[in-house]
Design a protein around this motif. Structure first.
Motif, mmCIF file in Angstrom:
data_model
loop_
_atom_site.group_PDB
_atom_site.id
_atom_site.type_symbol
_atom_site.label_atom_id
_atom_site.label_comp_id
_atom_site.label_asym_id
_atom_site.label_seq_id
_atom_site.Cartn_x
_atom_site.Cartn_y
_atom_site.Cartn_z
ATOM 1 N N ASP A 1 15.821 71.918 -57.769
ATOM 2 C CA ASP A 1 14.487 71.666 -58.317
ATOM 3 C C ASP A 1 13.697 72.958 -58.474
ATOM 4 O O ASP A 1 13.004 73.152 -59.482
ATOM 5 N N LEU A 2 13.810 73.843 -57.485
ATOM 6 C CA LEU A 2 13.108 75.118 -57.555
ATOM 7 C C LEU A 2 13.681 75.994 -58.674
ATOM 8 O O LEU A 2 12.933 76.679 -59.390
ATOM 9 N N ALA B 1 14.977 74.921 -61.428
ATOM 10 C CA ALA B 1 14.455 74.356 -62.672
ATOM 11 C C ALA B 1 13.023 74.841 -62.937
ATOM 12 O O ALA B 1 12.664 75.170 -64.075
ATOM 13 N N ASP B 2 12.220 74.910 -61.877
ATOM 14 C CA ASP B 2 10.843 75.401 -62.030
ATOM 15 C C ASP B 2 10.822 76.879 -62.433
ATOM 16 O O ASP B 2 10.008 77.297 -63.269
ATOM 17 N N ILE B 3 11.718 77.666 -61.832
ATOM 18 C CA ILE B 3 11.793 79.098 -62.143
ATOM 19 C C ILE B 3 12.173 79.299 -63.611
ATOM 20 O O ILE B 3 11.578 80.130 -64.318
ATOM 21 N N ARG B 4 13.141 78.552 -64.076
ATOM 22 C CA ARG B 4 13.560 78.681 -65.480
ATOM 23 C C ARG B 4 12.416 78.259 -66.417
ATOM 24 O O ARG B 4 12.177 78.918 -67.447
ATOM 25 N N LYS B 5 11.721 77.200 -66.066
ATOM 26 C CA LYS B 5 10.615 76.714 -66.901
ATOM 27 C C LYS B 5 9.521 77.767 -67.037
ATOM 28 O O LYS B 5 9.000 78.005 -68.138
ATOM 29 N N VAL B 6 9.161 78.403 -65.911
ATOM 30 C CA VAL B 6 8.136 79.452 -65.940
ATOM 31 C C VAL B 6 8.638 80.656 -66.735
ATOM 32 O O VAL B 6 7.896 81.256 -67.529
ATOM 33 N N LEU C 1 6.279 84.824 -62.051
ATOM 34 C CA LEU C 1 6.947 83.874 -61.159
ATOM 35 C C LEU C 1 6.231 83.780 -59.817
ATOM 36 O O LEU C 1 5.997 82.681 -59.300
ATOM 37 N N TYR D 1 18.661 74.227 -53.804
ATOM 38 C CA TYR D 1 17.331 74.340 -54.409
ATOM 39 C C TYR D 1 17.335 74.133 -55.924
ATOM 40 O O TYR D 1 16.727 74.897 -56.679
ATOM 41 N N GLU E 1 2.871 81.920 -60.355
ATOM 42 C CA GLU E 1 2.983 80.491 -60.658
ATOM 43 C C GLU E 1 3.653 79.696 -59.544
ATOM 44 O O GLU E 1 3.413 78.502 -59.388
ATOM 45 N N ILE E 2 4.521 80.361 -58.771
ATOM 46 C CA ILE E 2 5.232 79.686 -57.672
ATOM 47 C C ILE E 2 4.981 80.496 -56.397
ATOM 48 O O ILE E 2 5.767 81.378 -56.034
#
Length: 289
Positions: free
Chosen positions: A213-214, A216-221, A271, A211, A274-275
């Motif tokens: 990509d996921l 990366a999204d978690i870190r960005k948020v 988190l 995961y 947003e996700i």
């Protein structure tokens, strides 16, 4: 519509579609002297039961957490996927066995009109594959993805049957078994496809790292949450349609325990907002050194 409702609706589509096709294929195969179509009917019948298993798995895996299952019941879904793969392998074995028997036994040529039936089946099954696969991605359902591949394998076995019957009709006497060879090829493809379905489900059970990509999204948020300086370790495991997260977040070392606790809760709530695909989120606070 919730993800569970999306997955359930797609599963009902598979069940009723496979039931109708099994009847059509069986009648066309028997009346048109095509074992490849009869083999296709057997696979569609197995698909009905596997889709019922998928339906059960989706409903059970979405049961809320309880005292005995604090992380919920999501692990039931890949287990159901294993059973679905078992159905596929069983139907492939039956098709292969009967194909070999028919190759050794003289029989009549298939009827030309069976090609029309197969052409319509191929179009319908490819449409079904695309529809159910789209729903599986929308719902993050591994068992629904397996169900989608049932449709794709059915389409390809029908293509094999179409080719086999065409060869038998064009070349005439002596080539009646081309139809049976096509069914044998279809059985081999089903077994290969079973591995493609089994492998991701095994990875899910074993908490395999899949995961990026996921993450990366978690870190960005996380970087946008007040008080978070950076993130460190991030582990993800999938259970059913949700992703459970263990995240190490770095904060100012001079904060009080209460302040660190509040930041952890803010990060967790942000988190999950947003996700929406996230389930349990465990935040471990690390001091910035």
């Amino acid at each position: 519509m919730t993800k569970e409702q999306t997955a359930i609706k797609a599963t009902y589509f598979s069940i009723f579609g496979n039931a109708a096709l099994a009847i059509v294929k069986l009648l066309a195969g028997m009346l048109g002297h095509s074992f490849a179509l009869v083999a296709d009917a057997l696979e569609s019948t197995a698909d009905i039961f596997s889709s019922l298993l998928v339906l059960f798995g989706i409903k059970y895996s979405n049961k809320p957490a309880d005292d005995n299952h604090p992380y919920g019941h999501g692990r039931a879904e890949p287990l159901i996927t294993f059973l679905v793969v078992g159905f596929l392998i069983t139907s492939a074995t039956i098709i292969a066995y009967q194909s070999i028997e028919n190759i050794q036994t003289p029989h009549r040529l298939p009827k030309p009109w069976t090609l029309i039936v197969l052409g319509l089946i191929i179009i319908w099954k490819e449409y079904s594959f695309r529809l159910v696969m789209r729903r599986s991605k929308e719902s993050n359902s591994s068992s629904l993805k397996a169900d989608a591949w049932h449709h794709r394998s059915d389409a390809i076995t029908s293509v094999a049957a179409f080719i086999g019957i065409t060869v038998a009709l064009l070349l005439g006497d002596g080539y009646e078994s081309a139809d049976d060879w096509a069914a044998l090829f279809a059985a081999g493809f089903i077994i290969y496809n079973s591995y493609l379905i089994f492998r991701p489900a095994l990875g899910e059970i074993m908490d395999e790292h899949l995961y990026d990509d996921l993450i990366a999204d978690i870190r960005k948020v996380s970087y946008n949450v007040k008080g978070i300086i950076d993130t460190e370790k991030c582990f993800i495991r999938k259970a059913g349609m949700k992703y459970h997260v263990d995240l190490h977040a770095i904060v100012d070392a001079n904060l009080t325990v209460k302040e660190g606790h509040d930041i952890a809760h803010l990060l967790k709530d942000t988190l999950r907002k947003e996700i929406p695909d996230l389930g349990h989120v465990l935040i471990h606070i690390e001091p910035n050194e």
